[in-house]
Design a protein around this motif. Structure first.
Motif, short mmCIF file in Angstrom:
data_model
loop_
_atom_site.label_atom_id
_atom_site.label_comp_id
_atom_site.label_asym_id
_atom_site.label_seq_id
_atom_site.Cartn_x
_atom_site.Cartn_y
_atom_site.Cartn_z
N ILE A 276 0.86 -1.19 0.00
CA ILE A 276 0.00 0.00 0.00
C ILE A 276 0.89 1.23 0.00
O ILE A 276 1.91 1.29 0.70
CB ILE A 276 -0.98 -0.02 1.19
CG1 ILE A 276 -1.79 1.27 1.25
CG2 ILE A 276 -0.29 -0.25 2.53
CD1 ILE A 276 -3.00 1.19 2.19
N PHE B 135 -0.34 -1.57 -4.84
CA PHE B 135 0.49 -2.00 -5.97
C PHE B 135 1.12 -3.34 -5.61
O PHE B 135 0.97 -3.82 -4.48
CB PHE B 135 1.54 -0.95 -6.35
CG PHE B 135 2.50 -0.59 -5.25
CD1 PHE B 135 2.19 0.39 -4.32
CD2 PHE B 135 3.73 -1.23 -5.13
CE1 PHE B 135 3.09 0.73 -3.30
CE2 PHE B 135 4.63 -0.90 -4.12
CZ PHE B 135 4.30 0.08 -3.20
N GLU C 109 12.27 2.82 2.04
CA GLU C 109 10.98 3.07 2.71
C GLU C 109 10.79 1.92 3.69
O GLU C 109 10.50 0.80 3.26
CB GLU C 109 9.82 3.07 1.70
CG GLU C 109 9.86 4.17 0.66
CD GLU C 109 8.58 4.24 -0.19
OE1 GLU C 109 7.69 3.38 -0.02
OE2 GLU C 109 8.48 5.16 -1.02
N GLU D 244 8.90 -0.41 6.27
CA GLU D 244 7.47 -0.72 6.42
C GLU D 244 7.26 -1.98 7.26
O GLU D 244 8.08 -2.90 7.23
CB GLU D 244 6.83 -0.94 5.03
CG GLU D 244 7.19 0.18 4.06
CD GLU D 244 6.29 0.31 2.85
OE1 GLU D 244 5.33 -0.46 2.72
OE2 GLU D 244 6.59 1.21 2.03
N ASP E 155 10.72 -1.13 1.23
CA ASP E 155 10.11 -1.01 -0.10
C ASP E 155 11.04 -0.09 -0.91
O ASP E 155 10.81 1.11 -0.97
CB ASP E 155 8.69 -0.43 0.08
CG ASP E 155 8.07 0.04 -1.22
OD1 ASP E 155 8.51 -0.41 -2.30
OD2 ASP E 155 7.13 0.86 -1.14
N LYS F 125 9.08 0.06 -8.67
CA LYS F 125 8.82 -0.59 -7.38
C LYS F 125 9.17 -2.07 -7.38
O LYS F 125 9.35 -2.66 -6.32
CB LYS F 125 7.32 -0.47 -7.05
CG LYS F 125 6.86 0.92 -6.64
CD LYS F 125 7.28 1.21 -5.20
CE LYS F 125 6.57 2.42 -4.63
NZ LYS F 125 7.05 2.71 -3.25
N THR G 117 4.90 3.37 4.40
CA THR G 117 6.08 3.93 5.07
C THR G 117 5.76 5.25 5.76
O THR G 117 4.96 6.04 5.26
CB THR G 117 7.25 4.13 4.05
OG1 THR G 117 8.48 4.30 4.77
CG2 THR G 117 7.03 5.32 3.14
MG MG Z 1 6.15 2.06 0.30
#
Ligand code: MG
Length: 203
Positions: free
Chosen positions: A6, A28, A54, A56, A85, A106, A175
């Motif tokens: 997310i 995603f 990031e 998470e 991420d 990503k 994040t």
């Molecule tokens: Mg992220």
């Protein structure tokens, strides 16, 4: 297995990237080949010059389900870990400007380092869980799950309407603020509460 994620789930992070606050979760995926486990190093790829960390909280799904009601969603994950991420911000910005998909920014190889998973019953309160990231020993990000816009149960319920969840799938839950670039030679360390669970060297 699949990796779901997310975006834009912490207000302060939405503000730092000048994004709009979403009405619905921004979801995603990353391919399985994005996974990096057992503190394996990350090799900086040549297609980007602005890869961001990031940190998470990551959930592990423990049973199949679709159209999961929010009030039963807690039965569908059994363990929690921490992950990074990695995002090629330059590619993502380019894609966003053109209204194109984020996938490559990503989902590239090694873009999803994760720690081992810890049984969720080992935490006193997963709705109030601290997590953080250090870069070369300096704390760069600090978050708490109480600050998520969409909570674990809402994320699971929402995703499962569109994409059936299966045992072994993992979900990156967003994040907090403080994202920034990595460079070759950096060492990242990720924590839940005060326990270091993940280490990634950038090579
Ligand atoms: Mg992220």
């Amino acid at each position: 297995m699949k990796i779901l994620a997310i975006g834009r789930n912490y207000t302060a992070h939405i503000e730092e990237l000048n994004n709009e606050r979403p009405d619905e979760p921004v979801i995603f995926t990353k391919p399985e080949t994005a996974l990096l486990q057992k503190n394996a190093p990350f090799y900086y790829p040549d297609f980007s010059s602005n890869i961001h960390y990031e940190v998470e909280i990551v959930l592990r799904i423990c049973k199949h389900g679709k159209y999961i009601d929010k009030k039963f969603a807690h039965n569908y994950f059994d363990a929690i870990g921490v992950g990074i991420d990695f995002t090629a911000r330059d590619l993502q910005d380019k894609a966003r400007a053109k209204g194109l998909p984020w996938d490559l920014s990503k989902g590239f190889n090694g873009s999803a380092p994760i720690s081992k998973f810890i049984d969720k019953t080992e935490f006193t309160d997963i709705k109030n869980l601290d997590f953080s990231l250090k870069l070369d020993g300096e704390q760069k990000q600090h978050g708490n799950t109480s600050l998520m816009l969409f909570k674990f149960d809402e994320i699971i319920s929402y995703i499962s309407k569109f994409i059936m969840l299966k045992k072994g799938d993992i979900i990156f839950t967003g994040t907090p603020k403080g994202v920034g670039p990595i460079a070759i030679g950096n060492k990242l360390e990720a924590f839940i509460e005060n326990e270091k669970l993940l280490e990634v060297e950038i090579k």
